[in-house]
Design a protein around this motif. Structure first.
Motif, PDB file in Angstrom:
ATOM      1  N   GLU A 238       0.840  -1.190   0.000  1.00 52.06           N
ATOM      2  CA  GLU A 238       0.000   0.000   0.000  1.00 52.06           C
ATOM      3  C   GLU A 238       0.880   1.248   0.000  1.00 52.06           C
ATOM      4  O   GLU A 238       1.845   1.336   0.758  1.00 52.06           O
ATOM      5  N   ASN A 239       0.539   2.222  -0.834  1.00 52.89           N
ATOM      6  CA  ASN A 239       1.207   3.516  -0.881  1.00 52.89           C
ATOM      7  C   ASN A 239       0.212   4.597  -0.492  1.00 52.89           C
ATOM      8  O   ASN A 239      -0.956   4.575  -0.915  1.00 52.89           O
ATOM      9  N   ARG A 240       0.691   5.557   0.285  1.00 50.72           N
ATOM     10  CA  ARG A 240      -0.185   6.666   0.675  1.00 50.72           C
ATOM     11  C   ARG A 240       0.625   7.953   0.729  1.00 50.72           C
ATOM     12  O   ARG A 240       1.740   7.979   1.265  1.00 50.72           O
ATOM     13  N   PHE A 241       0.036   9.006   0.167  1.00 48.95           N
ATOM     14  CA  PHE A 241       0.663  10.319   0.165  1.00 48.95           C
ATOM     15  C   PHE A 241      -0.353  11.343   0.657  1.00 48.95           C
ATOM     16  O   PHE A 241      -1.483  11.413   0.163  1.00 48.95           O
ATOM     17  N   ILE A 242       0.050  12.159   1.649  1.00 48.72           N
ATOM     18  CA  ILE A 242      -0.830  13.174   2.223  1.00 48.72           C
ATOM     19  C   ILE A 242      -0.086  14.502   2.257  1.00 48.72           C
ATOM     20  O   ILE A 242       1.051  14.571   2.734  1.00 48.72           O
ATOM     21  N   ALA A 243      -0.719  15.539   1.752  1.00 55.73           N
ATOM     22  CA  ALA A 243      -0.183  16.898   1.822  1.00 55.73           C
ATOM     23  C   ALA A 243      -1.249  17.814   2.397  1.00 55.73           C
ATOM     24  O   ALA A 243      -2.418  17.759   1.985  1.00 55.73           O
TER      25      ALA A 243
END
Length: 575
Positions: A238-243
């Protein structure tokens, strides 16, 4: 002769007056009565004072002779220097020495090892570098199990930060690995024969890195980014990116506070629970939350809303959501009684990593989908009963679509994978409304003793599922810390969790499914610790968990360890 003459005169005069008084008929003035109408009121003019000033005549008075003084100033050399004054000082207690780093190590029953190391070093006045390491493991030993129950958790993190004139920033990176066992084998379905062919061990691992920015005087207040890679040893990833960022927009003389975020998640599982098909998921959400605060005397109101755009990358589906974001508080009696309430909502991004934290016994076959929390209403009272006692009473009402629930997987007689024996959990979704009442009481008797009590009651309503699987009806906790003396300290905690519901289902080629509802008993877990400070840097401690030695199940067929004891030491230091 003179005397006789005087006596004769007096007698003659008295005789004449007597004759005149007897002759009333010849008197022309009649007698009258005088009536006084008002009393006499004297005036200032009627008063008089002596105007004479007495004079003293002193024949012996002496006239003073004038005296004149003459001063002759002669300069004299002097080496005298006055001492400077000093303010009186108050005797102060010796300040407690604080250290930037510490290391802790403890060992206990069930071959438990607990270790922590925290490091922080100031390079200069504006730069810091540090790190964190923790490890908790146990070789297990729960009675009456057919599978191994050992576990281990290790976390490593490092960071660097800098403070500049107008802003500060920080970057960090971390790695963690966790290993468990699917040891919850339903023994009414399977025995030692099947258990011998099961490899119940599995592990999770994750890597993350990110940074933060904070501005002192700017329209943009802060910003952050975070990337996380999460995997397991069963070919899941799983990949997750939060900005995120927040800023203030000036409107006339007021400020409109606004936050914005981007949240991307994407992952896959090697297969589903019942097939070899790959299971993929992924979506991107964008959120904007403007808010405006109104203040009037004791009333504070935050008016806002949340705008969320969802793009489902796998199913090519787009949705737009609008949620309320309103909160208010009113001071009824200063700090003693404060009423507050509000209604909010939002789109909750679910992930494999978060599900594994909540329930480490999930199978690597989950369907991941966000939860639409249409609204969350709350109303409460909080305040202080005294300077040392504070309270909070709150009622909540949630309306959630696609709420995740943990449910035991079906046990299969033809299982080909180690988690298909009813010893793992899946995630099912349903539309759930939840009503709860919560209470909290915090008591700070003094600096040496604190006490906290919490409790909450839940009531659930579901559309499709029979029960709110593995959700308790009541929860409660109590915490206490006590500084016995300068050297000794102690503490205690206890947790209560009410009944939960789950379901057992055995599936086979010649077996007709017949779900069996199961009620998990409520449990009470009490813990205590005590420590002794040998010196400013070294201290020793001892902990006891599950003091009542309850053999309760946190999840169906997953009993916990009984009474546990652990002892160790902590050392503080500076570089």
């Amino acid at each position: 002769m003179n005397i006789k003459y005087k006596i004769a005169s007096v007698i003659l005069t008295m005789t004449l007056f007597n004759v005149a008084g007897q002759d009333r008929k010849k008197d022309t003035i009649d007698d009258q009565v005088v009536n006084v109408v008002r009393p006499y009121q004297p005036t200032i003019s009627d008063a008089f004072k002596i105007k004479d000033i007495p004079k003293l005549s002193d024949s012996n008075s002496v006239k003073k002779k004038p005296v004149k003084y003459n001063i002759f100033s002669i300069p004299v050399a002097s080496t005298f220097t006055p001492a400077k004054g000093k303010a009186a000082t108050v005797d102060k207690a010796k300040p407690t020495k604080l250290f930037d780093n510490y290391a802790s190590l403890g060992v206990g029953t069930y071959t438990t090892v607990l270790g922590e190391v925290y490091l922080n070093h100031a390079i200069n006045r504006s730069e810091n570098v540090g790190g964190y390491f923790s490890h908790h493991s146990s070789q297990g030993g729960i009675e009456d199990l057919l599978l191994d129950d050992d576990f281990a958790k290790t976390v490593l993190n490092a960071h660097y930060s800098q403070k500049l004139r107008d802003f500060s920033w920080k970057i960090d990176a971390g790695y963690d690995v966790r290993s468990y066992n699917w040891y919850g084998l339903p023994q009414n379905f399977f025995g030692p024969e099947e258990a011998g062919s099961i490899d119940s061990g599995y592990s999770f691992s994750g890597f993350n890195m990110g940074g933060k920015l904070n501005f002192d005087d700017a329209i943009v207040k802060d910003g952050s980014v975070r990337f996380r890679r999460f995997t397991d040893n069963r070919d899941s990833g799983e990949n997750r990116f939060i900005a995120k960022t927040s800023f203030s927009i000036p409107i006339q003389d007021e400020l409109l506070s606004t936050s914005f975020y981007i949240d991307y998640i994407g992952g896959s599982f090697d297969n589903t629970y019942t097939s070899a098909d790959e299971l993929k998921y992924g979506n991107t959400t964008l959120g904007l939350s403007p808010s405006y605060q109104l203040k009037h005397d004791d009333l504070t109101v935050d008016l806002g809303l949340r705008l969320v755009y969802l793009n489902d990358n796998e199913f090519d589906d787009n949705k737009f959501f609008i949620y309320p974001n309103i909160e208010a508080s009113y001071r009824l009696v200063d700090e003693i009684l404060i009423a507050y309430g509000g209604i909010t909502g939002g789109l909750i991004q679910n992930s494999y990593q978060e599900f594994s934290n909540q329930n480490p016994f999930v199978s690597p076959t989950l369907f991941i989908s966000p939860t639409d929390q249409r609204y969350s209403g709350f109303l409460g009272l909080k305040g202080k009963l005294s300077n040392n006692v504070s309270y909070n009473i709150k009622g909540n009402y949630y309306a959630e679509e696609n709420k995740p629930l943990f449910k035991a997987n079906d046990a299969q007689t033809f299982a080909t994978r180690d988690y298909q024996y009813g010893n793992s959990f899946s995630v099912v979704y349903d539309d759930v409304t939840t009503f709860s009442i919560a209470g909290e009481l915090n008591i700070d008797v003094n600096r040496n003793f604190t006490l906290g009590i919490k409790g909450e009651y839940f009531n659930y309503s579901l559309d499709n599922q029979q029960e709110a699987w593995n959700l308790p009806d009541i929860t409660g906790s109590i915490f206490m810390d006590f500084q016995i003396s300068e050297k000794w300290y102690a503490g205690a905690s206890a947790f209560y969790v009410g009944e939960r519901k789950d379901q057992l289902l055995l599936v086979g080629t010649l077996i007709f499914p017949d779900p069996t509802p199961v009620t998990l008993d409520s449990y009470f877990d009490a813990n205590a610790h005590v420590g002794y400070k040998i010196n400013d840097q070294l201290s020793v401690f001892a902990k006891v968990n599950n003091i009542t030695n309850q053999d309760y199940q946190r999840f169906l067929n997953f009993p916990v360890q009984g009474i546990q004891a652990l002892a160790g030491a902590t050392y503080q230091f500076d570089f």
